[in-house]
Write an enzyme that holds these catalytic residues in place. Structure first.
Site, mmCIF file in Angstrom:
data_model
loop_
_atom_site.group_PDB
_atom_site.id
_atom_site.type_symbol
_atom_site.label_atom_id
_atom_site.label_comp_id
_atom_site.label_asym_id
_atom_site.label_seq_id
_atom_site.Cartn_x
_atom_site.Cartn_y
_atom_site.Cartn_z
ATOM 1 C CG HIS A 1 -5.514 -2.655 0.227
ATOM 2 N ND1 HIS A 1 -5.086 -2.007 -0.920
ATOM 3 C CD2 HIS A 1 -4.862 -2.054 1.255
ATOM 4 C CE1 HIS A 1 -4.229 -1.061 -0.591
ATOM 5 N NE2 HIS A 1 -4.077 -1.070 0.723
ATOM 6 C CB SER B 1 -0.958 -0.055 1.189
ATOM 7 O OG SER B 1 -2.013 0.858 1.032
ATOM 8 C CG ASP C 1 -5.972 -2.683 -4.063
ATOM 9 O OD1 ASP C 1 -6.552 -1.817 -3.371
ATOM 10 O OD2 ASP C 1 -4.922 -3.231 -3.712
#
Length: 515
Positions: A481, A233, A451
């Site tokens: 995610h 991320s 995502d």
């Protein structure tokens, strides 16, 4: 609410939880066993004093912290000193908290650093819970993570207390009147002032660039010639910035759930509005609902809650922003979709308890009313990074486009453009991060087509901006995610071969969704 780039596996739900080899695109890579002879810092950087580069880490059994219980006996913790201000490396220092578990096998490659995103996720709290996911990597790497500056045990910043945080949940994040607009901006100002009071000089030195430089000092002190790294991320942006600053020190870098480096603060929010709407559409389709009708149902529910917050079993009210957060959170993981279905059904019946519980998970609020600090650190770090800070008037002009992109998520993210860094006491550093890394070894960049928080398109843009021969894209046609450890044998085996053997896949490789 802020920008949704935190990594689901290491927040309050943690119990669930770049480069190929330097010697070429396949094989074991001649550099994999090298350690101890640290390379110099990036060209043009000031020489670091021996008090930093020659420091010895005093590893000892990890203790419990305010954010996590003590991990098992195979985990060790230490403190690394880094400059407060990297433009003055011989000046004042701050302490960074590190954690590691030594490689279990005999054929050790080196250290593998992890950053779990946020920005602001604690590596001290997160890595032990993630170790089972990377158990194969643990055989040949020392698993290492840390609390970045301004986070947790590393000079963590607390901008407001628990009572203030709970009170802020009643502030309308999509204001409908001038009075609500004033309250929204006042709350942002109060938050900024709290950060300034608590952090002092540190507030201007918690940027992604600062942390990337910390990583290279960490590499040297750990005794590694190259940096091997797994960024998730926001950790992908950090990894890209590191590769730009220190291309000659890049070892094997994995960037999973990639933040688009070409997007400024507004475009990033637009990307997320698209990503979350796409994930919501996928959820609605998978549950037998028409996406257009399902979206309308949810916007109608949010409108009703805006007019009259819902009761919950705890006695707290489910406000519109809490309801919105409760809808966002289950979209991070496909196996959380059933909880979203149940929460929406009960909310439509007038009970906001399940949506509130989901929002509390995202906000790291425990049953006693204590909040985690990740959302606060996220704002502190990103507001120092972002130079672009739209005014209220500018954000209002953007709203129609945000609402067109996503009727559910667009209004919140559009208003957030004005509120997130409003009245921030220190200037931002860049419009977009610089991640070009000419001469670096190949970096594995993973995009997940479903995502929500870091939409798939960002992976290709990261690979392109890293540069030809550097960015290598791997696509997973999945949901949730992130990709690694998310149920794809194809993704996991590709990443493991890259990290353990130095085998770089063909750019553009696609891993299909397993049915």
């Amino acid at each position: 609410m802020g920008r949704f780039v935190q990594w689901a596996a290491v927040t309050a739900a943690a119990a669930l939880l770049a480069a190929g080899c330097s010697g070429g695109s396949s094989g074991d890579g001649g550099g994999e066993k090298r350690s101890g002879s640290a390379r110099p810092t990036a060209t043009g950087a000031k020489a670091l004093p021996a008090s930093l580069t020659a420091q010895k880490l005093d590893w000892e059994r990890c203790k419990a912290t305010a954010d996590s219980s003590a991990p098992g006996s195979d985990w060790q913790c230490a403190t690394l000193k880094v400059p407060l201000d990297w433009s003055r490396p011989g000046g004042d220092t701050i302490d960074l908290a590190l954690i590691r578990s030594r490689a279990r096998g005999g054929d050790r490659i080196g250290s593998l650093l992890f950053n779990f995103g946020g920005p602001g996720a604690s590596g001290i709290a997160g890595l032990p819970g993630y170790a089972a996911t990377v158990s194969l990597l643990r055989e040949r790497y020392d698993l290492v993570s840390w609390d970045p500056r301004g986070v947790g045990a590393s000079e963590g910043v607390r901008c407001r207390g628990d009572r203030q945080t709970q009170a802020a949940e009643a502030v309308d994040a999509t204001p409908d009147t001038p009075a609500e607009e004033r309250a929204y901006l006042k709350d942002a100002t109060d938050f900024a002032r709290g950060c300034e009071k608590d952090a002092g000089r540190l507030l201007a030195h918690v940027s992604t660039t600062d942390t990337a430089r910390d990583m290279d000092l960490m590499r040297q002190v750990l005794g590694d010639t190259e940096l091997h790294y797994f960024g998730i991320s926001y950790g992908t942006e950090l990894g890209g910035v590191y590769a730009h600053l220190f291309p000659e020190n890049v070892g094997r870098l994995v960037l999973d759930a990639v933040v688009d480096p070409s997007a400024d603060a507004v475009a990033h929010r637009e990307n997320q509005a698209r990503g979350f709407q796409r994930a919501l559409d996928n959820y609605l389709t998978a549950t037998g609902q028409d996406p257009e009708k399902g979206t309308r149902r949810i916007t109608n529910l949010l409108d009703r809650i805006d007019a009259e917050p819902l009761d919950t079993y705890s006695g707290r009210k489910l406000t519109q922003v809490l309801a919105f957060t409760g809808i966002v959170w289950p979209l991070y993981r496909e196996d959380s979709w059933p909880s979203l279905t149940s929460a929406l059904d009960t909310a439509e019946q007038g009970d906001g308890s399940e949506l509130l519980a989901l929002a509390d998970e995202y906000n790291e609020r425990d049953p006693s009313g204590r909040y985690g600090l990740l959302p606060q650190a996220q704002r502190v770090i990103s507001c120092l990074d972002d130079k672009q800070r739209p005014t209220l008037a500018q954000a209002k002009r953007l709203l129609p486009e945000f609402e067109r992109i996503s009727p559910v998520f667009g209004p919140f993210l559009g208003w957030d453009a004005a509120g997130w860094c409003h009245d921030w006491p220190v200037p931002g550093q860049y419009e977009t991060p610089e991640v070009s890394a000419p001469g670096a070894a190949p970096v594995l960049v993973i995009g997940n087509t479903g995502d929500p928080a870091t939409p798939y398109e960002g992976a290709r843009r990261m690979a392109d901006e890293l540069g030809k021969g550097v960015g290598v894209e791997l696509t997973w046609k999945g949901e949730g995610h992130g990709a690694y450890g998310n149920g794809s044998d194809c993704v996991d085996s590709t990443v493991n071969a890259y990290l353990l053997k130095g085998t770089v896949p063909k750019d553009g490789k696609v891993c299909a969704r397993r049915r």
